[in-house]
Design a protein around this motif. Structure first.
Motif, PDB file in Angstrom:
ATOM      1  N   MET A 131       0.829  -1.201   0.000  1.00  0.00           N
ATOM      2  CA  MET A 131       0.000   0.000   0.000  1.00  0.00           C
ATOM      3  C   MET A 131       0.866   1.256   0.000  1.00  0.00           C
ATOM      4  O   MET A 131       0.569   2.237  -0.699  1.00  0.00           O
ATOM      5  CB  MET A 131      -0.918  -0.011   1.223  1.00  0.00           C
ATOM      6  N   VAL A 132       1.943   1.237   0.770  1.00  0.00           N
ATOM      7  CA  VAL A 132       2.856   2.385   0.807  1.00  0.00           C
ATOM      8  C   VAL A 132       3.447   2.636  -0.579  1.00  0.00           C
ATOM      9  O   VAL A 132       3.520   3.772  -1.053  1.00  0.00           O
ATOM     10  CB  VAL A 132       3.972   2.139   1.848  1.00  0.00           C
ATOM     11  N   CYS A 133       3.870   1.563  -1.248  1.00  0.00           N
ATOM     12  CA  CYS A 133       4.451   1.706  -2.588  1.00  0.00           C
ATOM     13  C   CYS A 133       3.424   2.195  -3.600  1.00  0.00           C
ATOM     14  O   CYS A 133       3.754   2.973  -4.504  1.00  0.00           O
ATOM     15  CB  CYS A 133       5.041   0.371  -3.035  1.00  0.00           C
ATOM     16  N   GLU A 134       2.173   1.757  -3.458  1.00  0.00           N
ATOM     17  CA  GLU A 134       1.138   2.187  -4.393  1.00  0.00           C
ATOM     18  C   GLU A 134       0.855   3.682  -4.257  1.00  0.00           C
ATOM     19  O   GLU A 134       0.657   4.377  -5.259  1.00  0.00           O
ATOM     20  CB  GLU A 134      -0.148   1.383  -4.148  1.00  0.00           C
ATOM     21  N   VAL A 135       0.836   4.189  -3.038  1.00  0.00           N
ATOM     22  CA  VAL A 135       0.635   5.629  -2.839  1.00  0.00           C
ATOM     23  C   VAL A 135       1.810   6.408  -3.430  1.00  0.00           C
ATOM     24  O   VAL A 135       1.629   7.446  -4.077  1.00  0.00           O
ATOM     25  CB  VAL A 135       0.463   5.954  -1.347  1.00  0.00           C
ATOM     26  N   GLN A 136       3.017   5.909  -3.235  1.00  0.00           N
ATOM     27  CA  GLN A 136       4.189   6.553  -3.830  1.00  0.00           C
ATOM     28  C   GLN A 136       4.106   6.539  -5.356  1.00  0.00           C
ATOM     29  O   GLN A 136       4.480   7.515  -6.015  1.00  0.00           O
ATOM     30  CB  GLN A 136       5.469   5.846  -3.377  1.00  0.00           C
ATOM     31  N   ARG A 137       3.609   5.448  -5.904  1.00  0.00           N
ATOM     32  CA  ARG A 137       3.477   5.353  -7.362  1.00  0.00           C
ATOM     33  C   ARG A 137       2.489   6.393  -7.890  1.00  0.00           C
ATOM     34  O   ARG A 137       2.723   7.023  -8.932  1.00  0.00           O
ATOM     35  CB  ARG A 137       3.027   3.942  -7.756  1.00  0.00           C
ATOM     36  N   VAL A 138       1.385   6.592  -7.176  1.00  0.00           N
ATOM     37  CA  VAL A 138       0.408   7.622  -7.570  1.00  0.00           C
ATOM     38  C   VAL A 138       1.057   9.002  -7.540  1.00  0.00           C
ATOM     39  O   VAL A 138       0.857   9.818  -8.450  1.00  0.00           O
ATOM     40  CB  VAL A 138      -0.823   7.567  -6.639  1.00  0.00           C
ATOM     41  N   CYS A 139       1.873   9.252  -6.522  1.00  0.00           N
ATOM     42  CA  CYS A 139       2.556  10.544  -6.400  1.00  0.00           C
ATOM     43  C   CYS A 139       3.517  10.769  -7.572  1.00  0.00           C
ATOM     44  O   CYS A 139       3.541  11.850  -8.176  1.00  0.00           O
ATOM     45  CB  CYS A 139       3.301  10.603  -5.070  1.00  0.00           C
ATOM     46  N   VAL A 140       4.285   9.758  -7.920  1.00  0.00           N
ATOM     47  CA  VAL A 140       5.250   9.880  -9.019  1.00  0.00           C
ATOM     48  C   VAL A 140       4.528  10.109 -10.344  1.00  0.00           C
ATOM     49  O   VAL A 140       4.942  10.936 -11.171  1.00  0.00           O
ATOM     50  CB  VAL A 140       6.140   8.633  -9.086  1.00  0.00           C
ATOM     51  N   MET A 141       3.432   9.387 -10.563  1.00  0.00           N
ATOM     52  CA  MET A 141       2.667   9.556 -11.809  1.00  0.00           C
ATOM     53  C   MET A 141       2.071  10.951 -11.900  1.00  0.00           C
ATOM     54  O   MET A 141       2.000  11.536 -12.989  1.00  0.00           O
ATOM     55  CB  MET A 141       1.577   8.489 -11.892  1.00  0.00           C
ATOM     56  N   ALA A 142       1.622  11.504 -10.754  1.00  0.00           N
ATOM     57  CA  ALA A 142       1.095  12.873 -10.763  1.00  0.00           C
ATOM     58  C   ALA A 142       2.202  13.876 -11.074  1.00  0.00           C
ATOM     59  O   ALA A 142       1.989  14.854 -11.800  1.00  0.00           O
ATOM     60  CB  ALA A 142       0.455  13.188  -9.414  1.00  0.00           C
ATOM     61  N   GLU A 143       3.412  13.647 -10.538  1.00  0.00           N
ATOM     62  CA  GLU A 143       4.533  14.543 -10.815  1.00  0.00           C
ATOM     63  C   GLU A 143       4.917  14.525 -12.287  1.00  0.00           C
ATOM     64  O   GLU A 143       5.341  15.542 -12.844  1.00  0.00           O
ATOM     65  CB  GLU A 143       5.732  14.143  -9.961  1.00  0.00           C
ATOM     66  N   LYS A 144       4.783  13.376 -12.935  1.00  0.00           N
ATOM     67  CA  LYS A 144       5.133  13.256 -14.349  1.00  0.00           C
ATOM     68  C   LYS A 144       4.006  13.708 -15.270  1.00  0.00           C
ATOM     69  O   LYS A 144       4.149  13.662 -16.496  1.00  0.00           O
ATOM     70  CB  LYS A 144       5.510  11.813 -14.665  1.00  0.00           C
TER      71      LYS A 144
END
Length: 275
Positions: free
Chosen positions: A102-115
């Motif tokens: 779950m922690v990694c999935e939230v980080q993935r959402v953050c990275v995708m939003a930054e890109k």
């Protein structure tokens, strides 16, 4: 100001907010999403520095100028700033255990939003759709038993003691899962699991005598060592988050004490003690 026929009245506040470029409703939604991401990460066991970093990055990626995040042991306070306009929200923290997926999935959402791969609505949809992935309970039991047995083997136990460790750890894990399923208090869960695990190890040692019965009893309860909370507590305090770090340290200490109480009760009941 001249208003055309049929046009709704516009207040000076609406004119001011509209001139800022980011509507108040959008900033409110960004604030809610940023604090939701931080709340999810803390609930599933992320360290405070990472939570603060992701909350700030997600807010900036979605359009605000800066994000200020205050983390305590029971709540989150997050403020977004956009052209001298602040929006603040508070969320209560509820511990859900440990789940790094779950922690990694939230980080993935953050990275995708930054890109730029996700917009505001898509980020909200992604966060709402996140669900923890869990292992099959019997697979977990099958992994825990041999793991504790491996510790007994490394401690120099004979084959009989290793098998006793595997048996006790498997039964203890079943008890732990059942208590967690019934939403019992974590400390009660730890004490009961330690009691059952130790009791099974001692009674099994009476049926199948072994000189390494004490090793089997000690190794079988190693599944209750709160290693991850202790590591997070140290990491938080090293990085300046003393409030959360001390709270996590206290929780880990209580879990250890609960396990010790369960072990002691089982030893007193069998009247055997440490060999």
């Amino acid at each position: 100001m001249i208003r055309r026929c049929g046009e709704k009245p516009t207040s000076s506040c609406d004119v001011f907010l509209g001139s800022l470029g980011l509507e108040l409703a959008q900033q409110n939604e960004i604030t809610r999403l940023a604090v939701r991401a931080a709340q999810l990460m803390l609930a599933w066991g992320a360290e405070s520095e990472l939570v603060e970093d992701v909350g700030q990055r997600l807010g900036v990626a979605l359009g605000v100028e800066s994000v200020e995040l205050s983390i305590s042991s029971t709540s989150l306070v997050l403020t977004t700033l956009y052209k001298q306009r602040c929006v603040t929200t508070t969320r209560r923290l509820r511990d859900h255990g440990l789940n790094m997926d779950m922690v990694c999935e939230v980080q993935r959402v953050c990275v995708m939003a930054e890109k730029g791969l996700l917009d505001l609505d898509q980020v909200g949809r992604k966060l709402r759709q996140l669900k923890p992935k869990t292992w099959n309970r019997w697979l977990v039991v099958a992994i825990i038993g041999p793991s504790c047995g491996s510790f007994a083997y490394l401690f120099g136990a004979d084959d009989t003691a290793v098998m006793l460790t595997v048996l006790a750890a498997c039964l203890g894990m079943v008890v732990r899962q059942q208590l967690a399923k019934g939403h019992f208090n974590l400390l009660i869960n730890w004490a009961a699991t330690a009691f059952v695990t130790t009791l099974v190890a001692r009674l099994a040692a009476m049926v199948w005598p072994t000189p390494d019965a004490d090793v089997a009893m000690a190794a079988a309860v190693l599944m209750l060592v709160p290693g991850f909370p202790l590591l997070n507590a140290i990491a938080d305090m090293v990085k300046g988050h003393y409030n959360v770090g001390l709270a996590r340290w206290g929780q880990a200490t209580l879990m250890t004490a609960s396990a010790a109480i369960g072990i002691t009760l089982a030893m007193q009941l069998t009247g055997m003690g440490w060999i």
